[in-house]
Design a protein around this motif. Structure first.
Motif, short mmCIF file in Angstrom:
data_model
loop_
_atom_site.label_atom_id
_atom_site.label_comp_id
_atom_site.label_asym_id
_atom_site.label_seq_id
_atom_site.Cartn_x
_atom_site.Cartn_y
_atom_site.Cartn_z
N VAL A 10 -31.44 -40.02 89.83
CA VAL A 10 -31.74 -40.33 91.07
C VAL A 10 -31.60 -39.29 91.96
O VAL A 10 -30.43 -38.96 92.05
CB VAL A 10 -31.18 -41.67 91.57
CG1 VAL A 10 -31.42 -41.90 93.15
CG2 VAL A 10 -31.39 -43.10 90.90
N HIS A 11 -32.50 -38.69 92.95
CA HIS A 11 -32.29 -37.80 94.07
C HIS A 11 -32.50 -38.66 95.36
O HIS A 11 -33.42 -39.14 95.50
CB HIS A 11 -33.17 -36.70 93.79
CG HIS A 11 -32.98 -35.82 92.74
ND1 HIS A 11 -33.22 -36.41 91.21
CD2 HIS A 11 -32.37 -34.71 92.35
CE1 HIS A 11 -32.89 -35.27 90.41
NE2 HIS A 11 -32.22 -34.24 91.21
N TYR A 12 -31.81 -38.05 96.44
CA TYR A 12 -32.18 -38.29 97.95
C TYR A 12 -32.37 -36.80 98.44
O TYR A 12 -31.49 -35.98 98.37
CB TYR A 12 -30.81 -38.74 98.37
CG TYR A 12 -30.61 -40.20 98.32
CD1 TYR A 12 -31.46 -41.35 98.53
CD2 TYR A 12 -29.14 -40.47 97.59
CE1 TYR A 12 -31.00 -42.54 97.95
CE2 TYR A 12 -28.80 -41.69 97.26
CZ TYR A 12 -29.69 -42.84 97.41
OH TYR A 12 -29.50 -44.10 97.12
N GLN A 13 -33.75 -36.47 98.08
CA GLN A 13 -34.19 -35.01 98.61
C GLN A 13 -33.33 -34.06 97.66
O GLN A 13 -33.73 -34.22 96.68
CB GLN A 13 -33.94 -35.13 100.12
CG GLN A 13 -34.90 -35.91 100.88
CD GLN A 13 -34.63 -35.59 102.48
OE1 GLN A 13 -33.73 -35.20 103.01
NE2 GLN A 13 -35.67 -36.05 103.02
N HIS A 16 -28.49 -34.85 94.18
CA HIS A 16 -28.58 -35.42 92.77
C HIS A 16 -27.38 -36.44 92.79
O HIS A 16 -26.46 -36.38 92.50
CB HIS A 16 -28.43 -34.21 91.78
CG HIS A 16 -28.84 -34.79 90.44
ND1 HIS A 16 -28.94 -33.83 89.39
CD2 HIS A 16 -29.49 -35.94 89.99
CE1 HIS A 16 -29.43 -34.47 88.41
NE2 HIS A 16 -29.69 -35.76 88.79
N ALA A 17 -28.06 -37.68 93.17
CA ALA A 17 -27.09 -38.73 93.31
C ALA A 17 -26.44 -39.38 92.00
O ALA A 17 -25.30 -39.90 92.00
CB ALA A 17 -27.87 -40.09 94.36
N THR A 43 -26.03 -46.77 94.56
CA THR A 43 -27.22 -46.02 94.34
C THR A 43 -27.92 -46.72 92.98
O THR A 43 -28.98 -46.95 92.67
CB THR A 43 -27.10 -44.71 94.07
OG1 THR A 43 -26.91 -44.38 95.49
CG2 THR A 43 -28.32 -44.28 93.50
N ARG A 46 -29.09 -50.17 93.35
CA ARG A 46 -30.68 -50.21 93.89
C ARG A 46 -31.48 -49.70 93.17
O ARG A 46 -32.84 -50.21 93.37
CB ARG A 46 -30.45 -49.44 95.32
CG ARG A 46 -29.53 -49.89 96.59
CD ARG A 46 -29.47 -48.99 97.63
NE ARG A 46 -28.47 -49.55 98.56
CZ ARG A 46 -27.28 -48.64 99.19
NH1 ARG A 46 -27.29 -47.56 98.65
NH2 ARG A 46 -26.70 -49.07 99.84
N ILE A 52 -34.58 -48.27 95.32
CA ILE A 52 -34.92 -47.06 95.25
C ILE A 52 -35.55 -46.68 93.96
O ILE A 52 -35.28 -47.22 92.96
CB ILE A 52 -33.86 -46.08 95.37
CG1 ILE A 52 -32.69 -46.46 94.56
CG2 ILE A 52 -33.25 -46.37 96.98
CD1 ILE A 52 -31.46 -45.45 94.74
N SER A 55 -35.71 -40.76 89.68
CA SER A 55 -36.56 -39.46 89.49
C SER A 55 -36.89 -39.35 87.87
O SER A 55 -38.07 -38.79 87.80
CB SER A 55 -35.75 -38.11 89.71
OG SER A 55 -34.69 -38.38 90.86
#
Length: 233
Positions: A10-13, A16-17, A43, A46, A52, A55
């Motif tokens: 998972v990325h938040y812009q 790299h979360a 995260t 979610r 969310i 990626s």
């Protein structure tokens, strides 16, 4: 397997979360995600509940009908309808609605006739305090009572997998113990539980297995009893 996560990113812009997460939950298991603030625990919840979008990677879930669904390809409302319900961090109840109305909204995704009175009685066996507060505005409840309501509201969706994000947050130790005892009862009724908790000892004392997250990666995993003895934890 009830839930299987493979190589989830998972990325938040640019951030790299979550980095290549692998996780499994068997039917009827209580599993914890533990780790410091910012480790990626919320995260991950979610991502499972569709709030969310990952990626890359895959979230497989075996529904009550036996079908294997890819949750990462489904919208949140379909995920709830398939039997996955989340109790969000901070409870997020509808404070201007009554306890009764909050509970009824928990069943929003279900089809067919719902016998609310009968279902409420089942919930009141788990949370007797809510029966006394049924017509009261949810915003006037104590923190612990609001947490009970948030869990009861999620149960109205008839989940077979319950996701809980920091259920002990802002609640007295006595009420926390009461809520965790109730979660064990819910689990004994056949509901799988994935629990995010910052209090590692509290979590490990109340689950079968756990995963330790650190900066978006799983650093440790194993039986709760073994992790309790692990000095790294």
């Amino acid at each position: 397997m009830l839930l299987q996560i493979q190589n989830l990113n998972v990325h938040y812009q640019a951030i790299h979360a979550l980095k290549g997460i692998h996780l499994e939950i068997k039917p009827g298991e209580r599993v914890a995600l533990i780790g410091a603030n910012g480790a990626g625990k919320s995260t991950l919840l979610r991502a499972i509940s569709g709030i969310i979008k990952p990626s890359s990677g895959q979230i497989s879930y075996r529904s009550p009908t036996g079908d294997v669904l890819l949750l990462n390809e489904m919208p949140p409302e379909k995920i709830v309808a398939s039997g996955v319900a989340q109790v969000p961090e901070g409870r997020q109840i509808f404070s201007n609605l009554s306890v009764k109305e909050n509970l009824e909204l928990g069943a929003y995704s279900r089809k067919g006739n719902i016998h609310f009175k009968q279902e409420f009685e089942q919930l009141f066996k788990l949370f007797p305090r809510l029966k006394e507060r049924l017509s009261q505005n949810a915003g006037t409840l104590s923190g612990g009572e609001q947490q009970m309501l948030a869990i009861a509201r999620a149960l109205m969706a008839k989940p077979q997998l319950l996701l809980l994000d920091e259920p002990s947050l802002g609640i007295s130790p006595a009420l926390t113990q009461q809520i965790f005892a109730t979660l064990r009862q819910i689990n004994e009724q056949g509901v799988g539980i994935l629990l995010v908790e910052q209090d590692a000892y509290l979590a490990l004392e109340n689950v079968h297995r756990a995963y330790v997250l650190e900066t978006g990666e799983i650093k440790l995993q194993g039986n709760a009893s073994d992790l309790l003895k692990n000095s790294e934890v």
